[in-house]
Motif scaffolding. Structure first.
Motif, short mmCIF file in Angstrom:
data_model
loop_
_atom_site.label_atom_id
_atom_site.label_comp_id
_atom_site.label_asym_id
_atom_site.label_seq_id
_atom_site.Cartn_x
_atom_site.Cartn_y
_atom_site.Cartn_z
N ALA A 151 0.95 -1.08 0.01
CA ALA A 151 -0.03 0.03 -0.13
C ALA A 151 0.83 1.22 0.16
O ALA A 151 0.47 2.41 -0.70
CB ALA A 151 -0.87 0.04 1.05
N VAL A 152 2.19 1.21 0.72
CA VAL A 152 2.85 2.35 0.57
C VAL A 152 3.34 2.80 -0.73
O VAL A 152 3.42 3.80 -1.32
CB VAL A 152 4.15 2.33 1.84
CG1 VAL A 152 5.04 3.11 1.50
CG2 VAL A 152 3.46 2.18 3.01
N ARG A 153 3.75 1.77 -1.56
CA ARG A 153 4.07 1.98 -3.04
C ARG A 153 3.03 2.35 -3.74
O ARG A 153 3.13 3.42 -4.48
CB ARG A 153 4.83 0.70 -3.51
CG ARG A 153 6.35 0.49 -2.84
CD ARG A 153 6.95 -0.70 -3.77
NE ARG A 153 6.24 -1.76 -3.94
CZ ARG A 153 6.34 -2.92 -2.75
NH1 ARG A 153 6.90 -2.72 -1.92
NH2 ARG A 153 5.80 -3.98 -3.20
N VAL A 154 1.82 1.82 -3.53
CA VAL A 154 0.72 2.17 -4.39
C VAL A 154 0.20 3.51 -4.06
O VAL A 154 -0.09 4.29 -4.94
CB VAL A 154 -0.24 1.29 -4.13
CG1 VAL A 154 -1.56 1.52 -4.79
CG2 VAL A 154 0.03 -0.17 -4.88
N ALA A 155 0.28 3.84 -2.99
CA ALA A 155 0.00 5.34 -2.25
C ALA A 155 1.00 6.17 -3.01
O ALA A 155 0.34 7.48 -3.49
CB ALA A 155 0.10 5.24 -1.12
N ARG A 156 2.11 6.29 -3.31
CA ARG A 156 3.22 6.93 -3.77
C ARG A 156 2.70 7.21 -5.28
O ARG A 156 2.87 8.29 -5.96
CB ARG A 156 4.72 6.57 -3.67
CG ARG A 156 5.14 6.91 -2.36
CD ARG A 156 6.48 6.38 -2.24
NE ARG A 156 7.24 6.64 -1.03
CZ ARG A 156 7.82 5.90 -0.19
NH1 ARG A 156 7.83 4.70 -0.47
NH2 ARG A 156 8.36 6.57 1.01
N ILE A 157 2.35 5.72 -5.81
CA ILE A 157 1.81 5.95 -7.30
C ILE A 157 0.91 6.59 -7.63
O ILE A 157 0.66 7.53 -8.43
CB ILE A 157 1.91 4.36 -7.87
CG1 ILE A 157 3.27 3.61 -7.81
CG2 ILE A 157 1.11 4.50 -9.15
CD1 ILE A 157 2.91 2.27 -8.07
N ALA A 158 -0.04 6.66 -6.59
CA ALA A 158 -1.52 7.41 -6.83
C ALA A 158 -1.27 8.89 -6.69
O ALA A 158 -1.91 9.63 -7.73
CB ALA A 158 -2.39 6.82 -5.64
N GLU A 159 -0.44 9.14 -5.73
CA GLU A 159 -0.14 10.57 -5.50
C GLU A 159 0.64 11.28 -6.74
O GLU A 159 0.41 12.32 -7.31
CB GLU A 159 0.51 10.97 -4.24
CG GLU A 159 0.97 12.43 -3.97
CD GLU A 159 1.47 12.65 -2.63
OE1 GLU A 159 1.12 13.80 -1.96
OE2 GLU A 159 2.28 12.27 -2.11
N LYS A 160 1.53 10.56 -7.27
CA LYS A 160 2.42 11.11 -8.40
C LYS A 160 1.34 11.28 -9.65
O LYS A 160 1.59 12.07 -10.48
CB LYS A 160 3.31 10.10 -8.59
CG LYS A 160 4.41 10.60 -9.93
CD LYS A 160 5.63 9.62 -10.08
CE LYS A 160 6.27 9.68 -11.21
NZ LYS A 160 7.30 8.93 -11.47
N ALA A 161 0.48 10.25 -9.78
CA ALA A 161 -0.75 10.34 -10.85
C ALA A 161 -1.52 11.54 -10.81
O ALA A 161 -2.38 11.88 -11.69
CB ALA A 161 -1.50 8.87 -10.79
N GLY A 162 -1.65 12.04 -9.54
CA GLY A 162 -2.32 13.10 -9.29
C GLY A 162 -3.77 12.70 -8.83
O GLY A 162 -4.79 13.71 -8.63
N ILE A 163 -3.86 11.65 -8.11
CA ILE A 163 -5.09 11.19 -7.30
C ILE A 163 -5.41 12.16 -6.02
O ILE A 163 -4.46 12.89 -5.48
CB ILE A 163 -4.74 9.68 -6.85
CG1 ILE A 163 -4.88 8.93 -8.05
CG2 ILE A 163 -5.75 9.48 -5.74
CD1 ILE A 163 -6.16 8.86 -8.73
N ALA A 164 -6.59 12.64 -6.23
CA ALA A 164 -6.86 13.83 -5.10
C ALA A 164 -7.20 13.47 -3.76
O ALA A 164 -6.79 14.16 -2.72
CB ALA A 164 -8.17 14.40 -5.60
N ALA A 165 -7.52 11.86 -3.52
CA ALA A 165 -7.56 11.38 -2.07
C ALA A 165 -7.78 9.93 -2.33
O ALA A 165 -7.90 9.43 -3.33
CB ALA A 165 -8.95 11.79 -1.36
#
Length: 335
Positions: A151-165
């Motif tokens: 989840a930590v790695r996926v969270a970083r991917i999400a933030e980099k992609a522009g996910i808002a929350a």
């Protein structure tokens, strides 16, 4: 809490649940304190777009803003098109499902099965965010399995992609809903991203909601199964988070009015035949664990007329609500 242009007033959200969070339930939960409520999961497959089931899932008439549609799929192009289509249909936030553990979803390598392919996760998120002008959010689990908590790695991917929350359920895919949700991963994710983080899993009381926020640093909590049959849990949890005090239990007349209003809304939304069938599970949840509730539930399961269902449900809830113990936590069903 801010999600794109939307200022969310409150920190207790309704979790999207297949077969549960239809428009009548979302509207009721919002009215009773849920700060945000996403639709049931809508398949990204365009061939399914105009089925009656899909049209009902994305029906937001009369729903308070911001309106959230959750989409699911495994192909970046198809997910981008689904995001565009639903935004054009009035969705103000697009939520991407990478948390559902259901076999029929995971067999298509969608839902939480996607967590095993971090490259594909990034491609889907990049495509969906680029496709729309509205915020895109994401719901995940802690990983595919206990030895693959990513989840930590996926969270970083999400933030980099522009996910808002980001919403995170504290179980792995292979746990489904077994065992206890863990919150250590929530705390770890909180340390590595700056976007809003919503904690989910085993929140059945107002005290548990507040404790999760305090222990993990999450910005909000998401309640799912504990709201089934108890939609007023949102206002109870928000009040306890704000004040540290427990609200008095709702009066029997309030519970009866909410339940009957919910049933009427289901009859209107689905039509009297399907509405009666859909209402049966909600009746069961309203009566679950209450003295005499099981006998009333069995009797109500045989009713197939809308008017009769309403009158008998009114009688049932009046008979059992005087015995509610507000100090007892809700026991989550196996749904």
């Amino acid at each position: 809490m801010q999600i794109g242009p939307h200022k969310i007033e409150g920190v207790v959200f309704l979790a999207p649940m297949a077969g549960v969070t239809d428009r009548p339930f979302r509207v009721l939960c919002r009215r009773l304190g849920a700060a945000l409520a996403a639709s049931e999961m809508v398949a990204s497959n365009p061939a399914l777009r105009e089925t009656r089931k899909s049209r009902l899932k994305r029906d937001h008439r009369g729903e308070p803003s911001p309106r959230v549609v959750q989409i699911a799929g495994a192909d970046p192009g198809t997910m981008a098109e689904a995001a565009r289509f639903n935004a054009d249909q009035g969705a103000e936030i697009i939520d991407i499902n990478m948390g559902c553990p259901a076999k029929k979803v995971n067999r298509k390598l969608a839902g939480s099965a996607l967590l095993a392919d971090e490259v594909l996760v990034g491609r889907i998120l990049d495509a969906a965010v680029a496709a729309v002008d509205v915020p895109v959010t994401l719901k995940i689990r802690t990983g595919p399995s206990a030895d693959q908590r990513n989840a930590v790695r996926v969270a970083r991917i999400a933030e980099k992609a522009g996910i808002a929350a980001l919403a995170l359920h504290g179980r792995t895919r292979d746990q489904h809903y077994r065992g206890e949700a863990e919150h250590q991963t929530l705390a770890a994710v909180r340390q590595v991203i700056d976007i809003p983080l919503i904690g989910n899993g085993d929140i059945t009381t107002p005290a548990e909601a507040r404790r999760l926020l305090e222990r993990t640093g999450c910005d909000a909590v998401m309640i799912g199964r504990a709201a089934q049959g108890r939609p007023w849990i949102f206002r109870e949890a928000q009040h306890f988070i704000d004040t540290g005090e427990r609200l008095p239990p709702p009066a029997a007349a309030e519970i009866q009015a909410w339940m009957l209003g919910h049933l009427r809304a289901l009859h209107e939304f689905y039509g009297p035949v399907q509405g009666v069938r859909v209402a049966r599970k909600h009746i069961g949840w309203y009566l679950q664990g209450l003295p005499g509730g099981e006998a009333w539930r069995r009797e109500l399961m045989g009713v197939d007329q809308a008017d009769r269902q309403l009158s008998l449900a009114a009688e049932a809830i009046a008979a059992v609500t005087g015995c509610v113990d507000p100090a007892q936590p809700v026991v989550e069903s196996a749904h």
